[in-house]
Every structure is written in C-alpha cells, then in structure tokens.
Design an enzyme around this catalytic site. Structure first.
Site, PDB file in Angstrom:
ATOM      1  N   ASN A   6       0.850  -1.202   0.018  1.00 19.13           N
ATOM      2  CA  ASN A   6       0.274  -0.045   0.263  1.00 19.13           C
ATOM      3  C   ASN A   6       1.061   1.320  -0.063  1.00 19.13           C
ATOM      4  O   ASN A   6       1.498   1.353   0.716  1.00 19.13           O
ATOM      5  CB  ASN A   6      -1.215   0.156   1.170  1.00 19.13           C
ATOM      6  CG  ASN A   6      -1.756   1.544   1.135  1.00 19.13           C
ATOM      7  OD1 ASN A   6      -2.574   1.721   0.456  1.00 19.13           O
ATOM      8  ND2 ASN A   6      -2.136   1.614   2.257  1.00 19.13           N
ATOM      9  N   TRP A   7       0.769   1.620  -1.296  1.00 20.96           N
ATOM     10  CA  TRP A   7       2.436   2.646  -1.388  1.00 20.96           C
ATOM     11  C   TRP A   7       1.377   3.879  -0.513  1.00 20.96           C
ATOM     12  O   TRP A   7       1.697   4.925  -0.642  1.00 20.96           O
ATOM     13  CB  TRP A   7       2.819   2.718  -2.630  1.00 20.96           C
ATOM     14  CG  TRP A   7       3.226   2.115  -3.759  1.00 20.96           C
ATOM     15  CD1 TRP A   7       3.176   0.922  -2.623  1.00 20.96           C
ATOM     16  CD2 TRP A   7       3.471   2.086  -4.771  1.00 20.96           C
ATOM     17  NE1 TRP A   7       4.021   0.549  -3.979  1.00 20.96           N
ATOM     18  CE2 TRP A   7       4.339   0.910  -5.016  1.00 20.96           C
ATOM     19  CE3 TRP A   7       3.492   3.542  -5.802  1.00 20.96           C
ATOM     20  CZ2 TRP A   7       4.610   0.484  -6.811  1.00 20.96           C
ATOM     21  CZ3 TRP A   7       4.206   2.347  -7.045  1.00 20.96           C
ATOM     22  CH2 TRP A   7       4.496   1.643  -7.411  1.00 20.96           C
ATOM     23  N   LYS A   8       0.127   4.380  -0.314  1.00 16.82           N
ATOM     24  CA  LYS A   8      -0.681   5.441   0.424  1.00 16.82           C
ATOM     25  C   LYS A   8      -0.112   6.712  -0.336  1.00 16.82           C
ATOM     26  O   LYS A   8      -0.300   6.775  -1.849  1.00 16.82           O
ATOM     27  CB  LYS A   8      -0.040   5.761   1.594  1.00 16.82           C
ATOM     28  CG  LYS A   8      -0.226   4.366   2.884  1.00 16.82           C
ATOM     29  CD  LYS A   8       0.310   5.061   3.802  1.00 16.82           C
ATOM     30  CE  LYS A   8       0.310   2.932   4.953  1.00 16.82           C
ATOM     31  NZ  LYS A   8      -0.322   3.732   5.738  1.00 16.82           N
ATOM     32  N   HIS A  88      -9.485   1.569   4.968  1.00 16.65           N
ATOM     33  CA  HIS A  88      -7.831   1.859   5.267  1.00 16.65           C
ATOM     34  C   HIS A  88      -8.201   2.230   6.551  1.00 16.65           C
ATOM     35  O   HIS A  88      -8.835   3.272   6.045  1.00 16.65           O
ATOM     36  CB  HIS A  88      -7.137   1.943   4.267  1.00 16.65           C
ATOM     37  CG  HIS A  88      -5.450   2.619   5.710  1.00 16.65           C
ATOM     38  ND1 HIS A  88      -5.207   3.540   5.496  1.00 16.65           N
ATOM     39  CD2 HIS A  88      -5.268   1.241   4.814  1.00 16.65           C
ATOM     40  CE1 HIS A  88      -4.152   2.752   6.314  1.00 16.65           C
ATOM     41  NE2 HIS A  88      -3.472   1.893   6.277  1.00 16.65           N
ATOM     42  N   GLU A  90      -6.949   4.617   7.323  1.00 20.02           N
ATOM     43  CA  GLU A  90      -6.551   5.897   7.646  1.00 20.02           C
ATOM     44  C   GLU A  90      -7.588   7.070   6.622  1.00 20.02           C
ATOM     45  O   GLU A  90      -7.761   7.998   6.652  1.00 20.02           O
ATOM     46  CB  GLU A  90      -4.742   7.017   6.442  1.00 20.02           C
ATOM     47  CG  GLU A  90      -3.741   6.174   7.333  1.00 20.02           C
ATOM     48  CD  GLU A  90      -2.756   5.883   5.890  1.00 20.02           C
ATOM     49  OE1 GLU A  90      -2.873   5.687   5.383  1.00 20.02           O
ATOM     50  OE2 GLU A  90      -1.620   5.330   7.275  1.00 20.02           O
ATOM     51  N   GLU A 158      -5.282  -5.093  10.783  1.00 18.50           N
ATOM     52  CA  GLU A 158      -4.327  -3.772  10.814  1.00 18.50           C
ATOM     53  C   GLU A 158      -4.887  -2.837  11.878  1.00 18.50           C
ATOM     54  O   GLU A 158      -5.430  -2.078  12.021  1.00 18.50           O
ATOM     55  CB  GLU A 158      -4.432  -2.604   9.230  1.00 18.50           C
ATOM     56  CG  GLU A 158      -4.302  -3.192   8.098  1.00 18.50           C
ATOM     57  CD  GLU A 158      -3.698  -2.668   7.251  1.00 18.50           C
ATOM     58  OE1 GLU A 158      -2.309  -2.849   6.746  1.00 18.50           O
ATOM     59  OE2 GLU A 158      -3.836  -1.469   6.812  1.00 18.50           O
ATOM     60  N   GLY A 164       2.382   2.323  10.832  1.00 13.73           N
ATOM     61  CA  GLY A 164       3.401   3.519  10.545  1.00 13.73           C
ATOM     62  C   GLY A 164       4.004   3.880  11.365  1.00 13.73           C
ATOM     63  O   GLY A 164       4.758   4.887  11.925  1.00 13.73           O
ATOM     64  N   SER A 194       3.526  -1.480  11.041  1.00 14.07           N
ATOM     65  CA  SER A 194       4.671  -2.083  10.568  1.00 14.07           C
ATOM     66  C   SER A 194       5.169  -3.550  10.513  1.00 14.07           C
ATOM     67  O   SER A 194       6.536  -4.204  11.146  1.00 14.07           O
ATOM     68  CB  SER A 194       5.225  -1.852  11.836  1.00 14.07           C
ATOM     69  OG  SER A 194       5.042  -0.765  11.675  1.00 14.07           O
ATOM     70  N   GLY A 215       3.222  -0.968   4.068  1.00 14.50           N
ATOM     71  CA  GLY A 215       2.734   0.334   3.622  1.00 14.50           C
ATOM     72  C   GLY A 215       4.260   0.463   3.570  1.00 14.50           C
ATOM     73  O   GLY A 215       4.732   0.652   3.092  1.00 14.50           O
ATOM     74  N   GLY A 216       5.080   1.292   4.423  1.00 16.24           N
ATOM     75  CA  GLY A 216       6.051   1.495   4.694  1.00 16.24           C
ATOM     76  C   GLY A 216       7.343   0.860   4.248  1.00 16.24           C
ATOM     77  O   GLY A 216       7.571   1.247   3.298  1.00 16.24           O
TER      78      GLY A 216
END
Ligand code: PGA
Length: 235
Positions: A6-8, A88, A90, A158, A164, A194, A215-216
């Site tokens: 997930n590149w956001k 998600h 966010e 999640e 993150g 994470s 993600g990251g």
C-alpha cells in the site's frame, strides 16, 4: 500467500515505472506468493503491464455520478486494475469513512468484478479498554453482511496502533485476531502494521495469517521483495 504494498500518497508515475520493473525482476521467480502493488490513482497506469498485480487504494460504490474526487469500479477495470483496498484506517480517520460506506464500497467493487482488500482494526484506546473483539466484530460483520464469503474478498487486519509506528502486533496477537475474524468470515486475512523484512517471518508463519498488507516497507524495492521472498519460503 498474498503480499500487497500500500503505497499511500507516495510515488509519481515516473517513480512508479522504474520501481515496478525492479520489483518484478526480484519477485518474478517466486512461487506461492502473489505480489500486489497499490499505487495512487495517478500512478496506476504506470504500474500496469509490468507483470505485477495492481490494485487501487479506494473505489466508489456507484457506477457513476456527482461524487467529486471519487473513482468507480468500471473506471479501474477500464485501465486494467484488478482490485482495490477499501476501508483503510487512514480513510476512516481522515476522510469520514464508516463501516457502512466501507461495506458498500466492498460490495459494489466485488459485484463489478474487482477483487477487494477490506481493512479492519482497533485503535490503541479500544485495545487497552478490552474492546478489540467488539470492534473487529462490528467492522467485519458490516463487510460480511454486504459481501459474504466472496472468492475475491480478502480482509486485512491492521491494528491502528501498529500502522506506521514501528510497533507491530506480536505474532500471538495477530494470530488471535485473525482466528477471530475468520470465525466470522472465512476468507483470507492479511496482517498489516509495520511489517518489515525483520518481522515478516514470525508474523507470516502464524497459521491464520495469509499474507501481509505492507505500507512503509513497500516503498523500498529491496525491503518489499525481501518480505515477498519470506512469504514464498513459507508457502
Ligand atoms: P505500515 O502501513 O506498514 O507503514 O505500518 C501499513 C498500512 O497502512 O497498510
């Protein structure tokens, strides 16, 4: 196993093409793992046609209409995109996404032939007050009621406190939550929060962990492909 990145809101189109070619080179030979990238809408077309599965990060619940800033399943299918993330945390936190809107997005996307990764998870306050299962029940039931045990549906567990933050759920916490989700809705369940090359093995080796939403670490080719290799070695 399914490993989704997930590149956001990261990576322009130009950054995407080189990244996807490099990633494909590193994961092409892996067996037993499907590698998915989820770029922003504007970079989807650059990610396509490079041997990877491509999902969007959101999708709307109507075929078309006056919905400024939204994108429909048909628009994604038209590009060649295979699926979408919905719900998600966010989106829930910053954009007013609710269990109802997440369920509607999931249902319509599936009806329109897209695959769906629907995200659920508790906040730190909810975990500390002992409400994790209640929160998961409400969130998963909303998706289950709308979509059922659809072949193209995947849930991502999640925990919000792990996204993150560098703080991961322990393998036991992940396993417990995944088993709880699967008892309500028997579909594959990814862990997210994470995930890094260093912790991928202990998380992915849990019996009810069917992959990861990253993600990251998905923004770095070497880190992401290392996670994919770990998944392949376990499957
Ligand atoms: P993270 O994000 O791996 O950076 O914690 C996971 C996600 O938000 O899907």
């Amino acid at each position: 196993m399914l490993i989704a990145g997930n590149w956001k809101m990261f990576k322009t189109g130009r950054e995407t093409s080189g990244f996807c070619d490099a990633l494909q080179e590193q994961v092409a030979e892996l067996e037993g793992v499907e590698v998915v990238v989820c770029p922003p809408f504007t970079s989807l077309s650059e990610a396509l046609g490079r041997g990877l599965t491509v999902f969007a990060q959101n999708v709307h619940w109507d075929p078309e209409g006056a919905y400024t800033g939204e994108v429909s399943p048909a628009m994604l299918r038209d590009l060649g995109v295979q699926g979408a993330i919905v719900g998600h945390s966010e989106r829930r936190l910053y954009f007013g996404e609710t269990d109802m809107s997440v369920a509607r997005r999931a249902r319509f996307a599936l009806d329109e032939g897209l695959r769906v990764i629907a995200c659920v998870g508790e906040t730190v306050e909810q975990r500390e007050s002992g409400d994790t299962e209640l929160v998961l029940k409400v969130q998963v039931e909303a998706v289950a009621f709308a979509a059922g045990e659809h072949d193209d549906l995947v849930i991502a567990y999640e925990p919000v406190w792990a996204i993150g933050t560098g703080r991961t759920a322990t393998p036991e916490q992940a396993q417990e939550a995944h088993a709880f989700v699967k008892a309500m809705l028997d579909v594959p369940v990814l862990y997210g929060g994470s995930v890094k090359p260093e912790n991928a093995e202990e998380l992915l080796s849990q019996p009810d962990v069917d992959g990861a939403l990253v993600g990251g670490a998905s923004l770095d080719v070497d880190m992401f492909s290392a996670i994919c290799r770990t998944a392949a070695s376990l499957s």
